[in-house]
Design an enzyme around this catalytic site. Structure first.
Site, mmCIF file in Angstrom:
data_model
loop_
_atom_site.group_PDB
_atom_site.id
_atom_site.type_symbol
_atom_site.label_atom_id
_atom_site.label_comp_id
_atom_site.label_asym_id
_atom_site.label_seq_id
_atom_site.Cartn_x
_atom_site.Cartn_y
_atom_site.Cartn_z
ATOM 1 C CG ASP A 121 -1.982 -0.986 1.252
ATOM 2 O OD1 ASP A 121 -2.004 -1.855 0.363
ATOM 3 O OD2 ASP A 121 -2.834 -0.919 2.160
ATOM 4 C CG HIS A 269 2.507 0.035 4.329
ATOM 5 N ND1 HIS A 269 2.392 -0.860 5.367
ATOM 6 C CD2 HIS A 269 1.313 0.643 4.208
ATOM 7 C CE1 HIS A 269 1.157 -0.784 5.862
ATOM 8 N NE2 HIS A 269 0.487 0.118 5.185
HETATM 9 ZN ZN LIG Z 1 -2.274 3.095 3.572
#
Ligand SMILES: [Zn+2]
Ligand SMILES: *[C@@H]1O[C@H](CO)[C@@H](O)[C@H](O)[C@H]1NC(C)=O
Ligand SMILES: *[C@@H]1O[C@H](CO)[C@@H](O)[C@H](O)[C@H]1NC(C)=O
Length: 308
Positions: A121, A269
């Protein structure tokens, strides 16, 4: 307060925490600060003619994009309940099916996978290319609209190398805190950034902070978006918090336990060099027998792919 927030974005990452107002601290302590925009942020994707015609605007918006009415959005169908912030879960009724407050899932939410698979993400970021240099399997990336417009070359590399891309909103707010119009704006501008940069319309959407409930779901479904959550959280962003004891060996230990069961969807991430480093090591540990979110559910990659 707004001004303070914007100024904060010009400072170094460490200083952002100091410049952010108290009521926003919960959001920024996650170290996911890559979408804080200085007023001079670089917009590398040109604002396309079709979007100029549709919106009447001539430039990509800032962190609070304007709501543009669309004929398939019927606000009358959106369930009415009070917006709430991340630390107000105690007043959130169970009926709204909040994932972030109560881990509630609806039947069309995707939260696991038949093979243990990574997802990334918050990018694209300046560190995403390093991750791509090392990944030897297809993966899934949930991108933030402002970062798509900032890093179009990396975005197109994701597409070219066969990765699946879903929306992670325009500027990464906690959606249950927003009005219906603000939620629409967050989704529509993220879709437009993806279309202007990668010439496609996404099928999958991951809410920032897992912030989804039946108000957000209803709006996302009107866009044709399917929500994607996770069932394994690496807490990799804590690698970027000096006071945290999170370490890469500690993440790898947990991943190897999940790997024994061979199933699941992992949240990671590609926003920081530390989290990218962790992502590369996790990919070595799990290996290449992973699926994209679309493959997990035997679904389509995109709702529409346009000619470029
Ligand atoms: Zn996020
Ligand atoms: C969020 O921040 C407020 C004060 O800024 C604090 O009282 C509250 O405990 C925090 N909540 C979480 C979940 O960290
Ligand atoms: C996507 O981009 C194409 C041009 O490449 C445009 O014709 C189309 O209207 C756009 N669609 C959406 C939903 O943004």
């Amino acid at each position: 307060m707004r001004v303070i927030l914007l100024l904060g974005a010009c400072l170094t990452q460490a200083a952002i925490g100091l410049a952010v107002p108290l009521d926003q601290q919960n959001l920024t302590t996650t170290a996911e600060a890559t979408w804080h925009l200085p007023w001079f942020w670089r917009k590398e994707t040109p604002f396309p003619e079709w979007l100029r015609e549709f919106t009447g605007l001539s430039e990509w918006p800032g962190a609070e994009p304007p709501y543009i009415p669309m004929d398939f959005i019927d606000m009358g169908k959106v369930p009415a309940f009070e917006p709430y912030s991340q630390n107000q879960c105690e007043r959130v009724p169970r009926e709204v099916c909040s994932f972030s407050c109560h881990a509630c899932l609806e039947p069309d939410d995707i939260y696991t996978c038949r093979k243990l698979s990574q997802t990334f993400d918050d990018g694209p970021s300046e560190f995403t290319d390093e991750l791509l240099d090392h990944l030897t399997h297809r993966s899934t990336f949930f991108t933030v609209g402002v970062n798509v417009v900032r890093h179009p070359t990396t975005y197109r590399r994701l597409v070219r190398e066969g990765h699946l891309i879903g929306s992670h909103t325009w500027s990464h707010p906690y959606l249950p805190q927003l009005s219906n119009e603000q939620i629409v704006a967050q989704l529509q501008w993220s879709i437009w950034a993806m279309n202007a940069t990668g010439h496609h319309y996404p099928k999958y959407f991951r809410p920032p902070y897992g912030g989804i409930d039946n108000r957000v779901r209803t709006i996302a479904r009107m866009f044709g978006l399917q929500a994607v959550l996770w069932n394994h959280d690496t807490f990799d962003w804590e690698l970027n918090i000096p006071s945290s004891s999170r370490s890469i060996p500690d993440i790898l230990l947990r991943v190897s336990e999940w790997n024994n069961h061979g199933k699941g969807l992992i949240l990671e991430h590609d926003a920081f060099s530390t989290t990218v480093e962790a992502g590369i090591e996790v990919s070595h540990l799990i290996g290449d027998d992973q699926l994209t979110v679309a493959q997990c559910v035997r679904g389509i990659d995109y709702i529409q792919e346009y000619q470029d």
